[in-house]
Design an enzyme around this catalytic site. Structure first.
Site, PDB file in Angstrom:
ATOM      1  N   HIS A 110      37.867  41.830  37.023  1.00  0.00           N
ATOM      2  CA  HIS A 110      36.808  41.962  38.033  1.00  0.00           C
ATOM      3  C   HIS A 110      35.702  42.796  37.389  1.00  0.00           C
ATOM      4  O   HIS A 110      35.990  43.682  36.576  1.00  0.00           O
ATOM      5  CB  HIS A 110      37.252  42.777  39.248  1.00  0.00           C
ATOM      6  CG  HIS A 110      38.403  42.248  40.033  1.00  0.00           C
ATOM      7  ND1 HIS A 110      39.709  42.489  39.705  1.00  0.00           N
ATOM      8  CD2 HIS A 110      38.429  41.525  41.187  1.00  0.00           C
ATOM      9  CE1 HIS A 110      40.493  41.928  40.616  1.00  0.00           C
ATOM     10  NE2 HIS A 110      39.747  41.335  41.515  1.00  0.00           N
ATOM     11  N   ASP A 113      36.437  46.428  37.395  1.00  0.00           N
ATOM     12  CA  ASP A 113      37.562  46.882  36.558  1.00  0.00           C
ATOM     13  C   ASP A 113      37.057  47.402  35.229  1.00  0.00           C
ATOM     14  O   ASP A 113      37.670  48.266  34.612  1.00  0.00           O
ATOM     15  CB  ASP A 113      38.508  45.727  36.184  1.00  0.00           C
ATOM     16  CG  ASP A 113      39.159  45.075  37.371  1.00  0.00           C
ATOM     17  OD1 ASP A 113      39.203  45.702  38.428  1.00  0.00           O
ATOM     18  OD2 ASP A 113      39.623  43.935  37.207  1.00  0.00           O
TER      19      ASP A 113
END
Ligand code: XUL
Ligand code: CO
Length: 446
Positions: A110, A113
């Protein structure tokens, strides 16, 4: 020595295929017993059949916290007071070291992340880009590829009432801007897919929710993503990941059937496929193979988030897979449907909270890869033997006959069929479904 210069894992050399001489060691895996990347399975290298991916979020972002307690992992890139961008780059280096040690061909992430959120969206996007450029170099040097990228549209409080389905169109616009950046980075990194998991696209109570509006908003959002994909020439597949609950009580992307109905209503069924997760299938009250087989039957099978749920717990435990019959059956259906295509087996799986040693990350993934490799070999035997498929065909053989074909071709009316039963005095005798026999057959392949 700073934590940056110390190797994170104790293992230095990548795991190799050791075959049956390899014995599980108490401390760490020394090699693969089943995962032999170059072995041909049904005409393709095992690595290309399985297309393993390590996910960023569980392995490098989640700190081991749960609703009752804080971080247990204490990763060096989470040390309080550190420079967030330097920590993000450190994390990236450790991540690529794990991919190297495991020899996993793909990874997934993501946007949030990989890089810290900035003060503005422009700053956040620039942070994501900067780490993305670091990825590009690491990918070039290692040959590791991107299975999919995605945007986190659920952690920040601005998304507490959803992203695309938010009552405020400005939140929709913010989410669109975030997805634009993540999709473009995925494209620049030659990602094989782009994933949209529903996140907080759902509701807690109908007292404050206009369901019809929210579905239309979500449909519009998906169309915008598809339009942008074509505009930038992204060659990968757009995937929706069904999940029935958690975080919201009722998620709009409940399961494969629900997502398919949604895609059809908004004219997107040729554009978007599904990413099926084992744990999500269970939470929806289905088996893993049901979701795979249904997606294939509807022409929307895309990829797999490989993990496992706990039979006694009603939430998304995201454990590493370790159930051979379950994974073998899932892969049997994948192979029967023509394989993974642009998809892969992404380990959306996390260590247990007490598995705090860095090498536990290697052990968790390596055993899961070995299990999937073994399951693939079982699935290969099931296909080569052909008995299951043969018995299935035999069960439906009537539909290949005159009557079956006439019914399906639309040439028979209800009245024609009634007349036929009358004329031929049809009274078909029931036949055994032979489930026990088929279950015994399955067990013989294991
Ligand atoms: C949540 C989940 C996500 C998606 C990506 O349950 O599975 O991690 O895979 O957003
Ligand atoms: Co997932």
């Amino acid at each position: 020595m700073s934590s940056r210069s110390k190797p994170f894992f104790s293992l230095r050399e990548p795991l190799r295929f050791e075959g049956q001489k390899w014995k599980p060691s108490a401390k760490r895996p020394l090699g693969y017993r089943w995962y032999d990347a170059d072995r041909k399975v049904l005409g393709q290298r095992m690595e290309d059949q399985l297309r393993f991916a390590v996910c960023y979020w569980h392995s490098f972002v989640w700190p081991g916290s749960d609703p009752f307690g804080g971080d247990t992992f204490e990763r060096p890139w989470h040390a309080p007071g550190g420079d967030p961008m330097a920590q993000a780059l450190h994390k990236a280096d450790v991540a690529f070291d794990l991919f190297r040690l495991l020899r996993t061909p793909y990874f997934t992430f993501h946007d949030r992340d990989i890089a810290p959120e900035g003060r503005t969206l422009a700053e956040s996007n620039a942070n994501v880009r900067c780490v993305g450029e670091h990825f590009a170099k690491k990918m070039q040097a290692s040959g590791v590829r991107l299975l999919w990228g995605t945007a986190n549209l659920f952690s920040h409080r601005r998304y507490m009432a959803g992203a695309a389905t938010n009552p405020d169109p400005e939140v929709f616009a913010y989410a669109a801007a975030q997805v634009k950046n993540a999709l473009e980075l995925t494209n620049d990194l030659s990602g094989a897919n782009y994933v949209l998991w529903g996140g907080r696209e759902g509701y807690e109570t109908l007292l404050n929710t206009d369901l019809k509006r929210e579905l239309d908003q979500l449909g519009r959002f998906m169309s915008l993503v598809v339009e942008h994909k074509h505009k930038i020439g992204f060659a990968g597949t757009i995937l929706i990941e069904p999940k029935p609950g958690e975080p919201t009580k009722h998620q709009y992307d409940f399961d494969v059937a629900t997502v398919y109905g949604f895609l059809r209503s908004y004219g997107l069924e040729k554009e978007i496929k599904v990413n099926i997760e084992q744990n999500h299938a269970l939470l929806a009250g289905h088996t893993f193979e049901h979701e795979i087989a249904l997606a294939q039957a509807l022409g929307v099978f895309g990829s797999i988030d490989m993990n496992r749920g706990d039979e006694l717990l009603g939430w998304d435990t995201d454990q590493f897979p370790n159930n051979l019959p379950q994974v073998a059956l899932a892969l049997y259906h994948v192979l029967r449907g023509g394989g993974l295509g642009t998809g892969g087996l992404n380990f959306d799986a996390k260590l247990r909270r007490q598995s705090i040693d860095p090498d536990d990350l290697i052990v968790g993934h390596a055993h899961a890869m070995d299990l999937c490799a073994r399951a693939l070999l079982v699935a290969e035997t099931m296909i080569d033997d052909g008995e299951l498929a043969k018995q299935l065909r035999a069960r439906y053989s009537g539909w290949d006959g005159k009557l079956g074909r006439a019914i399906l071709s639309g040439k028979q009316t209800l009245a024609d069929l009634a007349a036929r039963v009358d004329r031929d005095k049809l009274d078909p005798p029931p036949r055994s479904g032979r489930q026990e026999h088929l279950e015994a057959l399955l067990n013989n392949y294991l």
